[in-house]
Design a protein around this motif. Structure first.
Motif, short mmCIF file in Angstrom:
data_model
loop_
_atom_site.label_atom_id
_atom_site.label_comp_id
_atom_site.label_asym_id
_atom_site.label_seq_id
_atom_site.Cartn_x
_atom_site.Cartn_y
_atom_site.Cartn_z
N GLY A 328 6.72 1.85 5.06
CA GLY A 328 8.12 2.21 4.97
C GLY A 328 8.30 2.88 3.63
O GLY A 328 7.43 2.81 2.76
N ARG A 329 9.44 3.53 3.44
CA ARG A 329 9.58 4.34 2.22
C ARG A 329 9.63 3.48 0.96
O ARG A 329 9.14 3.89 -0.09
CB ARG A 329 10.81 5.24 2.32
N ASN A 330 10.19 2.26 1.05
CA ASN A 330 10.26 1.42 -0.14
C ASN A 330 8.89 0.84 -0.51
O ASN A 330 8.53 0.81 -1.68
CB ASN A 330 11.29 0.30 0.07
N SER A 331 8.16 0.37 0.48
CA SER A 331 6.83 -0.17 0.18
C SER A 331 5.89 0.94 -0.27
O SER A 331 5.03 0.73 -1.14
CB SER A 331 6.26 -0.93 1.39
N GLU A 332 6.05 2.16 0.28
CA GLU A 332 5.21 3.27 -0.16
C GLU A 332 5.56 3.67 -1.60
O GLU A 332 4.68 3.92 -2.43
CB GLU A 332 5.35 4.47 0.78
N PHE A 333 6.86 3.73 -1.91
CA PHE A 333 7.30 3.97 -3.28
C PHE A 333 6.65 2.95 -4.22
O PHE A 333 6.11 3.29 -5.27
CB PHE A 333 8.83 3.86 -3.37
#
Length: 421
Positions: A328-333
């Motif tokens: 997801g974008r937060n975990s990838e960030f």
């Protein structure tokens, strides 16, 4: 330093941001006047069921209605029906919900009031293919958008040109009733017409804009979809259309307000807080790298902010899919951030979606610190390989650092909190 447990501190920051967008409080402050005729409540989004429950509590008068939310995000309502459907990829339940919402606003009069409860996630929850297109076409569009790395504004401009409900069309169908839209924004810049692709709020984005974004981000859409967007039949209603002349739009919660609440909670606990921006966009891993560079600078040189400090930011990053990992974008960030602060002491971070779900798993985001990468290595996981494979969920799962908040009942975009001790 008064903070003993960084995870507990960061969780309290997240909780404060979510509480600032509590639907009962925000809806109470924006109630429309009671109409002479009927009051119909409609809505869509990951926070719409909680918004509907809140509206029932504070509305003094008869109501009826229907809202659609994501599976598992329902709430108990007495007079407003809740339908659950799929997100982020549409399904048949969403198709039926769209049909029934359009049906719900048919045959109204100028004495009637439609209250639209709109929050992020509504785009996927409201599939309603234009004439000549199918649900499969709309699913293909959504999958291409999610993999493209395009910003949310571009995505929603495309979505509204393949739909019979988005781009203001749901409000147009309610004419001549007055439509009051209560919007919880998850959009950088807080343009209410882009939240859930604006089913009740038209905007000026054109077919030409949609085609330009399709080209710019190299999207491969079905031939039937491209033929439709290239035809005048795809044109969305203009904001100057008479059917919108009596309508009102109220932004009742946003990332900016929630970040201010998060900052206030940090200061209450004795930690100075700085807000970088509530509208940060871009590739998640690249934004993570930039945040890591700022955090390193503070940790090692005490600039541009003096520690102890918590650095806050909001907005919505994007992920260009390079593989089929879990994430997801937060975990990838945060995985990119963890790589960027590897070995640096005194940095702790949380990145999470305020709706409680980051991607397709049950976590809102994850925690990271200077030991994250080495702990992953000890668990047999290579952080850089996981990042390359869009597999951030697996990486944080391996060290039990996922952040699970559960459905929050609101959606004001992502919250990133970086504590530097």
């Amino acid at each position: 330093m008064t903070v003993l447990d960084p995870k507990a501190f960061l969780t309290s920051i997240f909780d404060a941001a979510v509480a600032a967008a509590d639907p009962e409080r925000t809806i109470r402050d924006h109630l429309p006047a009671r109409p002479k005729g009927r009051t119909i409540v409609i809505g869509a989004g990951k926070g719409s069921a909680q918004m509907a429950a809140a509206f029932e509590k504070v509305w003094d008068g008869p109501i009826e209605g229907l809202v659609v939310t994501r599976y598992g995000y329902g709430a108990k309502c007495e007079r407003i029906e809740i339908i659950e459907a799929a997100h982020p990829v549409p399904d048949a339940a969403g198709l039926e919900a769209s049909r029934r919402l359009l049906e719900k606003v048919q045959g109204l009069t100028a004495d009637d009031l439609v209250v639209a409860l709109i929050s992020g996630g509504g785009s996927a929850l409201l599939p309603s293919p234009a004439a000549g297109l199918t649900l499969a076409d709309e699913i293909a569009v959504n999958e291409a958008l999610l993999a493209s790395g395009a910003p949310i504004a571009a995505m929603n401009t495309i979505r509204k040109h393949v739909s019979t409900i988005k781009g203001g069309r749901l409000a147009a169908a309610a004419w001549p009733a007055k439509v009051v839209s209560l919007v919880v924004s998850d959009i950088p810049g807080d343009n209410p017409a882009l939240v859930a692709s604006g089913p009740t709020v038209p905007d000026t984005g054109s077919r030409e804009d949609a085609l330009a974004s399709i080209s710019a981000y190299g999207m491969k859409l079905p031939a039937s979809v491209m033929a439709h967007i290239n035809s005048p039949a795809a044109d969305a209603p203009d904001p100057d259309d008479q059917r919108f002349s009596r309508n009102e739009v109220h932004l009742i919660a946003s990332a900016g307000v929630s970040l201010e609440a998060a900052a206030a909670e940090a200061k209450r606990q004795g930690i100075e807080a700085v807000i970088l921006s509530d509208a940060i966009e871009g590739e998640a891993r690249e934004v993570g790298g930039v945040h890591a560079a700022i955090a390193r600078e503070v940790a090692t040189r005490n600039r541009p902010f003096t520690k102890p400090v918590v650095i806050l930011s909001g907005g919505e990053t994007t992920v260009t899919l390079r593989a089929k990992g879990k994430g997801g974008r937060n975990s990838e960030f945060l995985l990119a951030f963890a790589i960027g602060i590897n070995g640096v002491q005194g940095i702790h971070a949380l990145a999470a979606d305020t709706d409680g779900i980051d991607g397709s798993e049950n976590n809102a985001g994850a925690f990271a610190d200077g030991s994250t990468v080495s702990r992953m290595r000890a668990a047999g996981v290579g952080a850089k390989a996981m990042l390359a494979g869009n597999n951030a969920w697996t990486a944080f799962h391996s060290i039990d650092d996922l952040f699970v908040a559960g459905p929050t009942g609101t959606n004001v975009n992502d919250l990133r909190a970086i504590l530097i001790r």
